[in-house]
Design a protein around this motif. Structure first.
Motif, PDB file in Angstrom:
ATOM      1  N   SER A 112     -58.928  42.574 115.378  1.00  9.02           N
ATOM      2  CA  SER A 112     -58.984  43.661 114.405  1.00  9.02           C
ATOM      3  C   SER A 112     -58.627  43.112 113.029  1.00  9.02           C
ATOM      4  O   SER A 112     -58.155  41.988 112.906  1.00  9.02           O
ATOM      5  N   CYS A 113     -58.818  43.948 112.024  1.00  5.87           N
ATOM      6  CA  CYS A 113     -58.565  43.498 110.652  1.00  5.87           C
ATOM      7  C   CYS A 113     -57.076  43.481 110.305  1.00  5.87           C
ATOM      8  O   CYS A 113     -56.709  43.112 109.194  1.00  5.87           O
ATOM      9  N   LEU A 155     -64.824  39.575 113.059  1.00  4.54           N
ATOM     10  CA  LEU A 155     -64.209  40.839 112.648  1.00  4.54           C
ATOM     11  C   LEU A 155     -65.299  41.836 112.279  1.00  4.54           C
ATOM     12  O   LEU A 155     -66.360  41.461 111.785  1.00  4.54           O
ATOM     13  N   CYS A 156     -64.999  43.122 112.507  1.00  4.36           N
ATOM     14  CA  CYS A 156     -65.874  44.194 112.038  1.00  4.36           C
ATOM     15  C   CYS A 156     -65.045  45.159 111.218  1.00  4.36           C
ATOM     16  O   CYS A 156     -63.862  45.357 111.489  1.00  4.36           O
ATOM     17  N   ASP A 215     -60.154  47.988 108.626  1.00  6.81           N
ATOM     18  CA  ASP A 215     -60.352  48.910 109.746  1.00  6.81           C
ATOM     19  C   ASP A 215     -59.030  49.645 109.930  1.00  6.81           C
ATOM     20  O   ASP A 215     -58.137  49.512 109.097  1.00  6.81           O
ATOM     21  N   ARG A 216     -58.904  50.394 111.029  1.00  4.82           N
ATOM     22  CA  ARG A 216     -57.729  51.227 111.127  1.00  4.82           C
ATOM     23  C   ARG A 216     -56.462  50.411 111.366  1.00  4.82           C
ATOM     24  O   ARG A 216     -55.347  50.920 111.263  1.00  4.82           O
ATOM     25  N   ARG A 253     -71.477  46.010  99.275  1.00  2.62           N
ATOM     26  CA  ARG A 253     -70.823  46.990  98.423  1.00  2.62           C
ATOM     27  C   ARG A 253     -69.715  47.694  99.204  1.00  2.62           C
ATOM     28  O   ARG A 253     -69.737  47.722 100.433  1.00  2.62           O
ATOM     29  N   PRO A 254     -68.752  48.299  98.470  1.00  3.11           N
ATOM     30  CA  PRO A 254     -67.659  48.995  99.146  1.00  3.11           C
ATOM     31  C   PRO A 254     -68.163  50.041 100.141  1.00  3.11           C
ATOM     32  O   PRO A 254     -69.164  50.720  99.883  1.00  3.11           O
ATOM     33  N   GLU A 255     -67.479  50.130 101.255  1.00  4.52           N
ATOM     34  CA  GLU A 255     -67.730  51.080 102.342  1.00  4.52           C
ATOM     35  C   GLU A 255     -68.931  50.710 103.204  1.00  4.52           C
ATOM     36  O   GLU A 255     -69.281  51.451 104.119  1.00  4.52           O
ATOM     37  N   TRP A 256     -69.557  49.569 102.929  1.00  2.63           N
ATOM     38  CA  TRP A 256     -70.545  49.091 103.880  1.00  2.63           C
ATOM     39  C   TRP A 256     -69.815  48.641 105.147  1.00  2.63           C
ATOM     40  O   TRP A 256     -68.648  48.246 105.104  1.00  2.63           O
ATOM     41  N   VAL A 257     -70.516  48.696 106.247  1.00  7.76           N
ATOM     42  CA  VAL A 257     -69.937  48.262 107.513  1.00  7.76           C
ATOM     43  C   VAL A 257     -70.496  46.883 107.833  1.00  7.76           C
ATOM     44  O   VAL A 257     -71.718  46.719 107.902  1.00  7.76           O
ATOM     45  N   VAL A 258     -69.629  45.902 107.959  1.00  3.96           N
ATOM     46  CA  VAL A 258     -70.108  44.535 108.172  1.00  3.96           C
ATOM     47  C   VAL A 258     -69.371  43.868 109.325  1.00  3.96           C
ATOM     48  O   VAL A 258     -68.303  44.298 109.743  1.00  3.96           O
ATOM     49  N   ARG A 259     -70.019  42.832 109.804  1.00  2.00           N
ATOM     50  CA  ARG A 259     -69.448  42.005 110.861  1.00  2.00           C
ATOM     51  C   ARG A 259     -69.444  40.577 110.339  1.00  2.00           C
ATOM     52  O   ARG A 259     -70.464  40.096 109.834  1.00  2.00           O
ATOM     53  N   VAL A 260     -68.298  39.938 110.414  1.00  2.00           N
ATOM     54  CA  VAL A 260     -68.201  38.573 109.908  1.00  2.00           C
ATOM     55  C   VAL A 260     -67.670  37.649 110.994  1.00  2.00           C
ATOM     56  O   VAL A 260     -66.937  38.078 111.891  1.00  2.00           O
TER      57      VAL A 260
END
Length: 594
Positions: A6-7, A21-22, A41-42, A66-73
């Motif tokens: 998690s983040c 991470l997502c 994330d939460r 951009r902010p609030e995009w959902v990404v996986r790194v």
RNA sequence: GGGGGUGUAGCUCAGUUGGUUAGAGCGCCAGCCUGUCACGUUGGAGGCCGCGGGUUCGAGUCCCGUCACCCUCGCCA
């Protein structure tokens, strides 16, 4: 799994690990050659670094994010270079050297920034609740709620309580709050009511022999709203058999201690202070007094008995009271304007005015009516124990008005003068409520709690002789001046129940029609029983140090009971109404101005 | 139902006694920037001043009405 961690998870111990991470893009800091992406994330936030070592495609992808995009790194956990550790972040010692970035979903520019420092207006927050709930503060509130409800469930489970669900579709009862109604399709013209509380059901569960019942119960009341009142709210509903009031209170005190300890790290001394209703009204003017500070009400009848001041005399001769509050050392802190404000508070509480006095260094009273006091001056000083520099506020009126006005003044002063620590918690019980209060509309008796409340055994004879003097086996839990729960021991015999119904003006026929099933059940071997209901939303609010119940409810409603996100309530299809045999009589349109 | 507060850019707000072209910060778009973390920097776009009336030569500003949200009294056994 799209992620390995998690983040909020990565620490120096993870350095050298390959992780995925997502999350949501919290902030992007683009320095051209190196791009920092805070991924949220939460669980927390982690800094993702896309730099010269990252693949060219990843750099391109990171530029577009951009902010609030959902990404996986994906990338390698590394220690941050010297001097770039961020102590404000739990993950601030490490960062993710990103070698791949996948956009799981783009996002439109948000109406407001969940990561921002400026809190948007509530209208905006409620209209975009999914964004509002991304804010860490709101997530904390809901996590707190989860933890506290878990503690409640554990507590009662360990004590042998059984969780039973009761119906949402029930029968309307005209007593109490206004019901939310649900039309019955299979019986035109008939309606279900949503429960104001599971009161009758839990009593039936006792009669059925379940002995100890608990439920996290949604309740509905169609009344006007406040900062601490929603049209649908949640109670921790509790009922026990073969108990007296002290037993029920004991179980709740255990919960109070446990919750305070686990949530706040606070040790609460038990048993909690108990005030009788009479004492609460006498000393604080309210049945849920805030005991975080003093400012007790003092009776001044004896002190002003000989006074010619007509305001005092009129109140006493009319059977009323003269009561005051001493505000230590506050004389200099209140200007004429601020005293006018206090007077307005008293008037809002029903008083005709407010007598204020300042005790000067020489021991003389100062104030608009100081010279009217005469011999009462020194007597008031003695009765209140006033010292030079003190401010005194006096209200002369009926008992009810002096209670109300002085209670409101006390509340105002407590907040304005900062008489309690921000994190202070005070728990207490108010017990021995009157069984009955006069109904303003009908002039008859009304139940103070509900019609199934048992009188104190010693007060049973008073039911015939003097109902007003009859006290109930009732108990309210008060936290910081807020009613956080209330319960009673119930009537379990038919004779007492009939007598109470009689006093309340509920005829045998009416009683049978409305609660026939309960009366039948009470005749079928009902054990002595009683219980309590705790306002869960208020508990969360108070333990969370919040001043607003909406912040502990995921999807709350506005003061007009509307949902700004879904638009509920809303008109329905004509077909739906037809099936229910309902015709809407639209309210007359307001006349145009002029 | 009553009292009070608020309503101006996507968001948070400022806007003088009624006066000419309604501003700021954040966000957004574009440029520059290899260690930031509320990044910095340069430029740009963006306004039914809640809505409807009225007063006035002229209204974001004054008046009336109305709507929404918040606080509160009544109400919430």
């Amino acid at each position: 799994m799209l992620r390995t961690h998690s983040c909020g998870e990565l620490r120096p111990s993870h350095i050298g690990q390959e992780v995925g991470l997502c999350g949501w893009v919290d902030r992007v800091r683009d320095h051209k050659g190196v791009i920092f992406i805070d991924l949220r994330d939460r669980w927390g936030r982690t800094q993702v670094v896309v730099g010269p070592e990252s693949p060219a495609a990843t750099l391109v992808a990171a530029k577009a994010v951009r902010p609030e995009w959902v990404v996986r790194v994906h990338g390698l956990v590394g220690a941050r270079p010297d001097g770039t550790v961020n102590p404000k972040l739990d993950t601030g010692a490490v960062e993710l050297a990103c070698h791949s970035l996948e956009v799981l979903n783009e996002a439109v520019t948000p109406v407001f920034q969940p990561s921002g420092t400026e809190l948007p207006g509530e209208e905006v927050r409620l209209g975009h609740r999914w964004l509002d709930l991304r804010r860490p503060a709101m997530q904390r509130n809901l996590f707190l709620r989860h933890r506290m409800v878990k503690i409640m469930r554990d507590h009662f489970d360990e004590l042998g309580f059984i969780d039973v669900e009761t119906p949402m579709l029930g029968k309307s009862t005209p007593e109490g709050a206004r019901d939310y109604l649900v039309p019955a399709r299979l019986e035109h013209g008939a309606f279900f009511a949503l429960p104001q509380s599971p009161q009758l059901y839990k009593q039936l569960l006792m009669i059925a022999g379940f002995d100890r019942y608990v439920q996290v119960a949604k309740c509905f009341r169609d009344e006007d709203l406040r900062a601490d009142r929603q049209p649908e709210f949640t109670q921790l509903d509790v009922e026990m058999s073969f108990v007296d009031a002290a037993d029920v209170m004991g179980v709740i005190e255990g919960l109070v201690r446990r919750t305070a300890r686990e949530v706040l790290g606070l040790e609460v001394t038990l048993p909690l202070p108990r005030l009788s209703w009479d004492e609460a009204m006498e000393r604080y003017g309210h049945d849920a007094p805030d005991l975080r500070y003093g400012l007790e009400l003092v009776d001044l009848a004896a002190a002003v008995r000989e006074s010619d001041f007509r305001v005092f005399r009129a109140a006493l001769e009319g059977g009323g009271r003269v009561r005051g509050i001493r505000v230590p050392g506050a004389a200099a802190r209140f200007s004429r304007k601020e005293l006018d404000d206090l007077t307005a508070v008293a008037v809002e509480g029903g008083a005709k005015g407010l007598v204020w006095l300042k005790l000067e260094e020489g021991g003389e009273w100062a104030g608009p009516v100081a010279k009217n006091l005469g011999a009462a001056g020194p007597a008031i000083r003695t009765a209140l124990g006033a010292a030079p520099g003190d401010l005194v506020l006096i209200v002369a009126d009926s008992f009810a008005v002096t209670c109300k006005a002085l209670h409101m003044l006390r509340k105002r002063l407590g907040a304005q003068l900062g008489l309690y620590e921000p994190g202070a918690m005070h728990f207490s019980w108010v017990v021995d409520f009157p069984m009955f209060a006069r109904d303003e509309e009908t002039g008859g008796w009304a139940a103070m709690h509900h019609p199934f409340t048992a009188p104190r055994a010693a007060d049973l004879p008073l039911l015939d002789r003097d109902p007003a003097a009859c006290r109930a086996q009732a108990y309210d839990l008060v936290i910081n001046g807020s009613e956080a729960g209330g319960g009673t021991i119930r009537i379990h015999d038919k004779a007492t129940q009939s007598k109470v119904f009689g006093l309340l003006g509920i005829s045998a026929e009416t009683a049978r029609e409305r609660f026939g099933f309960l009366l039948d059940a009470l005749e079928s071997g009902a054990p002595p029983h009683g219980g309590i209901a705790l306002g869960i939303d208020r508990w969360i609010m108070l333990f969370g140090g919040l001043d607003n119940i909406r912040d502990v409810i995921a999807f709350p409603k506005t003061q007009k009971a509307s949902d700004l996100m879904t638009g509920a309530p809303a008109p329905v299809e004509t077909k739906q109404l037809a099936e229910l045999a309902i015709r809407v009589v639209a309210p007359p349109k307001p006349l145009p101005p002029g």
